[in-house]
Motif scaffolding. Structure first.
Motif, PDB file in Angstrom:
ATOM      1  N   HIS A   1      43.293  30.088  30.980  1.00 27.96           N
ATOM      2  CA  HIS A   1      42.705  29.923  29.649  1.00 27.96           C
ATOM      3  C   HIS A   1      41.254  30.396  29.641  1.00 27.96           C
ATOM      4  O   HIS A   1      40.839  31.178  28.781  1.00 27.96           O
ATOM      5  CB  HIS A   1      42.781  28.460  29.216  1.00 27.96           C
ATOM      6  CG  HIS A   1      41.854  28.127  28.096  1.00 27.96           C
ATOM      7  ND1 HIS A   1      42.113  28.464  26.787  1.00 27.96           N
ATOM      8  CD2 HIS A   1      40.634  27.531  28.091  1.00 27.96           C
ATOM      9  CE1 HIS A   1      41.106  28.074  26.028  1.00 27.96           C
ATOM     10  NE2 HIS A   1      40.194  27.507  26.795  1.00 27.96           N
ATOM     11  N   ALA A   2      40.474  29.909  30.601  1.00 27.21           N
ATOM     12  CA  ALA A   2      39.048  30.246  30.648  1.00 27.21           C
ATOM     13  C   ALA A   2      38.827  31.743  30.782  1.00 27.21           C
ATOM     14  O   ALA A   2      37.934  32.308  30.129  1.00 27.21           O
ATOM     15  CB  ALA A   2      38.374  29.503  31.796  1.00 27.21           C
ATOM     16  N   LEU A   3      39.632  32.396  31.599  1.00 26.95           N
ATOM     17  CA  LEU A   3      39.484  33.841  31.774  1.00 26.95           C
ATOM     18  C   LEU A   3      39.961  34.603  30.536  1.00 26.95           C
ATOM     19  O   LEU A   3      39.341  35.580  30.129  1.00 26.95           O
ATOM     20  CB  LEU A   3      40.245  34.300  33.021  1.00 26.95           C
ATOM     21  CG  LEU A   3      39.648  33.817  34.339  1.00 26.95           C
ATOM     22  CD1 LEU A   3      40.608  34.079  35.487  1.00 26.95           C
ATOM     23  CD2 LEU A   3      38.291  34.441  34.597  1.00 26.95           C
ATOM     24  N   ARG A   4      41.037  34.140  29.921  1.00 24.26           N
ATOM     25  CA  ARG A   4      41.593  34.821  28.756  1.00 24.26           C
ATOM     26  C   ARG A   4      40.630  34.777  27.564  1.00 24.26           C
ATOM     27  O   ARG A   4      40.436  35.778  26.878  1.00 24.26           O
ATOM     28  CB  ARG A   4      42.941  34.206  28.378  1.00 24.26           C
ATOM     29  CG  ARG A   4      43.644  34.896  27.218  1.00 24.26           C
ATOM     30  CD  ARG A   4      45.040  34.343  26.941  1.00 24.26           C
ATOM     31  NE  ARG A   4      45.003  32.919  26.623  1.00 24.26           N
ATOM     32  CZ  ARG A   4      45.448  31.942  27.431  1.00 24.26           C
ATOM     33  NH1 ARG A   4      45.969  32.225  28.617  1.00 24.26           N
ATOM     34  NH2 ARG A   4      45.381  30.681  27.062  1.00 24.26           N
ATOM     35  N   VAL A   5      40.012  33.619  27.328  1.00 20.33           N
ATOM     36  CA  VAL A   5      39.128  33.499  26.158  1.00 20.33           C
ATOM     37  C   VAL A   5      37.657  33.700  26.510  1.00 20.33           C
ATOM     38  O   VAL A   5      36.802  33.603  25.643  1.00 20.33           O
ATOM     39  CB  VAL A   5      39.322  32.150  25.413  1.00 20.33           C
ATOM     40  CG1 VAL A   5      40.765  31.979  24.998  1.00 20.33           C
ATOM     41  CG2 VAL A   5      38.833  30.975  26.225  1.00 20.33           C
ATOM     42  N   ARG A   6      37.401  33.985  27.775  1.00 21.71           N
ATOM     43  CA  ARG A   6      36.033  34.209  28.263  1.00 21.71           C
ATOM     44  C   ARG A   6      35.121  33.030  27.951  1.00 21.71           C
ATOM     45  O   ARG A   6      34.085  33.181  27.305  1.00 21.71           O
ATOM     46  CB  ARG A   6      35.453  35.505  27.708  1.00 21.71           C
ATOM     47  CG  ARG A   6      36.210  36.722  28.245  1.00 21.71           C
ATOM     48  CD  ARG A   6      35.484  37.981  28.015  1.00 21.71           C
ATOM     49  NE  ARG A   6      34.294  38.012  28.873  1.00 21.71           N
ATOM     50  CZ  ARG A   6      33.765  39.107  29.371  1.00 21.71           C
ATOM     51  NH1 ARG A   6      34.296  40.258  29.109  1.00 21.71           N
ATOM     52  NH2 ARG A   6      32.696  39.044  30.119  1.00 21.71           N
ATOM     53  N   GLU A   7      35.553  31.854  28.429  1.00 21.93           N
ATOM     54  CA  GLU A   7      34.729  30.647  28.262  1.00 21.93           C
ATOM     55  C   GLU A   7      33.344  30.943  28.820  1.00 21.93           C
ATOM     56  O   GLU A   7      33.203  31.326  29.981  1.00 21.93           O
ATOM     57  CB  GLU A   7      35.333  29.454  29.004  1.00 21.93           C
ATOM     58  CG  GLU A   7      36.530  28.843  28.335  1.00 21.93           C
ATOM     59  CD  GLU A   7      36.193  28.086  27.064  1.00 21.93           C
ATOM     60  OE1 GLU A   7      35.007  27.859  26.768  1.00 21.93           O
ATOM     61  OE2 GLU A   7      37.141  27.734  26.358  1.00 21.93           O
ATOM     62  N   PRO A   8      32.307  30.793  28.016  1.00 27.44           N
ATOM     63  CA  PRO A   8      30.968  31.168  28.469  1.00 27.44           C
ATOM     64  C   PRO A   8      30.230  30.084  29.248  1.00 27.44           C
ATOM     65  O   PRO A   8      29.238  30.383  29.908  1.00 27.44           O
ATOM     66  CB  PRO A   8      30.241  31.470  27.165  1.00 27.44           C
ATOM     67  CG  PRO A   8      30.891  30.579  26.166  1.00 27.44           C
ATOM     68  CD  PRO A   8      32.341  30.479  26.592  1.00 27.44           C
ATOM     69  N   TYR A   9      30.687  28.842  29.174  1.00 25.71           N
ATOM     70  CA  TYR A   9      29.927  27.746  29.779  1.00 25.71           C
ATOM     71  C   TYR A   9      30.837  26.845  30.601  1.00 25.71           C
ATOM     72  O   TYR A   9      32.006  26.661  30.273  1.00 25.71           O
ATOM     73  CB  TYR A   9      29.255  26.886  28.702  1.00 25.71           C
ATOM     74  CG  TYR A   9      28.362  27.675  27.791  1.00 25.71           C
ATOM     75  CD1 TYR A   9      27.160  28.210  28.258  1.00 25.71           C
ATOM     76  CD2 TYR A   9      28.722  27.909  26.473  1.00 25.71           C
ATOM     77  CE1 TYR A   9      26.349  28.950  27.423  1.00 25.71           C
ATOM     78  CE2 TYR A   9      27.909  28.652  25.635  1.00 25.71           C
ATOM     79  CZ  TYR A   9      26.721  29.168  26.121  1.00 25.71           C
ATOM     80  OH  TYR A   9      25.913  29.910  25.298  1.00 25.71           O
ATOM     81  N   GLY A  10      30.255  26.268  31.634  1.00 29.21           N
ATOM     82  CA  GLY A  10      30.923  25.212  32.373  1.00 29.21           C
ATOM     83  C   GLY A  10      31.858  25.674  33.473  1.00 29.21           C
ATOM     84  O   GLY A  10      32.098  26.852  33.676  1.00 29.21           O
ATOM     85  N   VAL A  11      32.350  24.669  34.183  1.00 30.12           N
ATOM     86  CA  VAL A  11      33.338  24.887  35.234  1.00 30.12           C
ATOM     87  C   VAL A  11      34.709  24.707  34.599  1.00 30.12           C
ATOM     88  O   VAL A  11      34.996  23.684  33.993  1.00 30.12           O
ATOM     89  CB  VAL A  11      33.144  23.884  36.404  1.00 30.12           C
ATOM     90  CG1 VAL A  11      34.272  24.009  37.416  1.00 30.12           C
ATOM     91  CG2 VAL A  11      31.791  24.093  37.068  1.00 30.12           C
ATOM     92  N   TRP A  12      35.542  25.732  34.730  1.00 28.78           N
ATOM     93  CA  TRP A  12      36.913  25.719  34.213  1.00 28.78           C
ATOM     94  C   TRP A  12      37.805  26.260  35.320  1.00 28.78           C
ATOM     95  O   TRP A  12      37.519  27.308  35.888  1.00 28.78           O
ATOM     96  CB  TRP A  12      37.055  26.640  33.004  1.00 28.78           C
ATOM     97  CG  TRP A  12      36.393  26.174  31.760  1.00 28.78           C
ATOM     98  CD1 TRP A  12      35.061  26.231  31.460  1.00 28.78           C
ATOM     99  CD2 TRP A  12      37.032  25.577  30.632  1.00 28.78           C
ATOM    100  NE1 TRP A  12      34.842  25.718  30.207  1.00 28.78           N
ATOM    101  CE2 TRP A  12      36.041  25.310  29.679  1.00 28.78           C
ATOM    102  CE3 TRP A  12      38.355  25.253  30.329  1.00 28.78           C
ATOM    103  CZ2 TRP A  12      36.329  24.729  28.445  1.00 28.78           C
ATOM    104  CZ3 TRP A  12      38.638  24.684  29.106  1.00 28.78           C
ATOM    105  CH2 TRP A  12      37.637  24.424  28.183  1.00 28.78           C
ATOM    106  N   GLY A  13      38.875  25.542  35.639  1.00 24.65           N
ATOM    107  CA  GLY A  13      39.801  26.042  36.654  1.00 24.65           C
ATOM    108  C   GLY A  13      39.134  26.300  37.983  1.00 24.65           C
ATOM    109  O   GLY A  13      39.467  27.239  38.689  1.00 24.65           O
ATOM    110  N   ALA A  14      38.167  25.461  38.335  1.00 19.27           N
ATOM    111  CA  ALA A  14      37.419  25.557  39.602  1.00 19.27           C
ATOM    112  C   ALA A  14      36.589  26.838  39.703  1.00 19.27           C
ATOM    113  O   ALA A  14      36.299  27.322  40.787  1.00 19.27           O
ATOM    114  CB  ALA A  14      38.339  25.405  40.819  1.00 19.27           C
TER     115      ALA A  14
END
Length: 96
Positions: free
Chosen positions: A65-78
């Motif tokens: 999810h984080a890579l697909r939507v390019r989450e800009p902040y925080g720790v996601w999926g380690a």
């Protein structure tokens, strides 16, 4: 900012994985750095967040999810923001 166009729609099955996240047991501040946090404090906070992620049953879904939507902040999926950015750059370089 997250790329809104890449966010999945409001269908519950696309988001249900979040209900099983190990992160639901801790404060969100564990995963998102406060303004101005640098050096050892930031590394230690991120390491603790990533350790929790590594025991999470939905680690892969979270990371994807984080890579697909390019989450800009925080720790996601380690993965930290910097690690995700490095992966984006590597993907672009491979595509070239």
């Amino acid at each position: 900012m997250a790329e809104i166009s890449r966010l999945p729609g409001p269908v519950a099955d696309r988001w249900d994985w979040q209900l099983d996240g190990a992160c639901r047991t801790v404060s969100p501040e564990s995963f998102f750095h406060p303004e101005g946090e640098r050096g050892p404090a930031r590394r230690n906070r991120a390491a603790a967040a990533k350790a929790l992620c590594l025991s999470c049953p939905v680690l892969q879904q979270c990371r994807e999810h984080a890579l697909r939507v390019r989450e800009p902040y925080g720790v996601w999926g380690a993965m930290t923001e910097e690690e995700r950015e490095a992966q984006y750059r590597a993907s672009i370089a491979q595509a070239s």
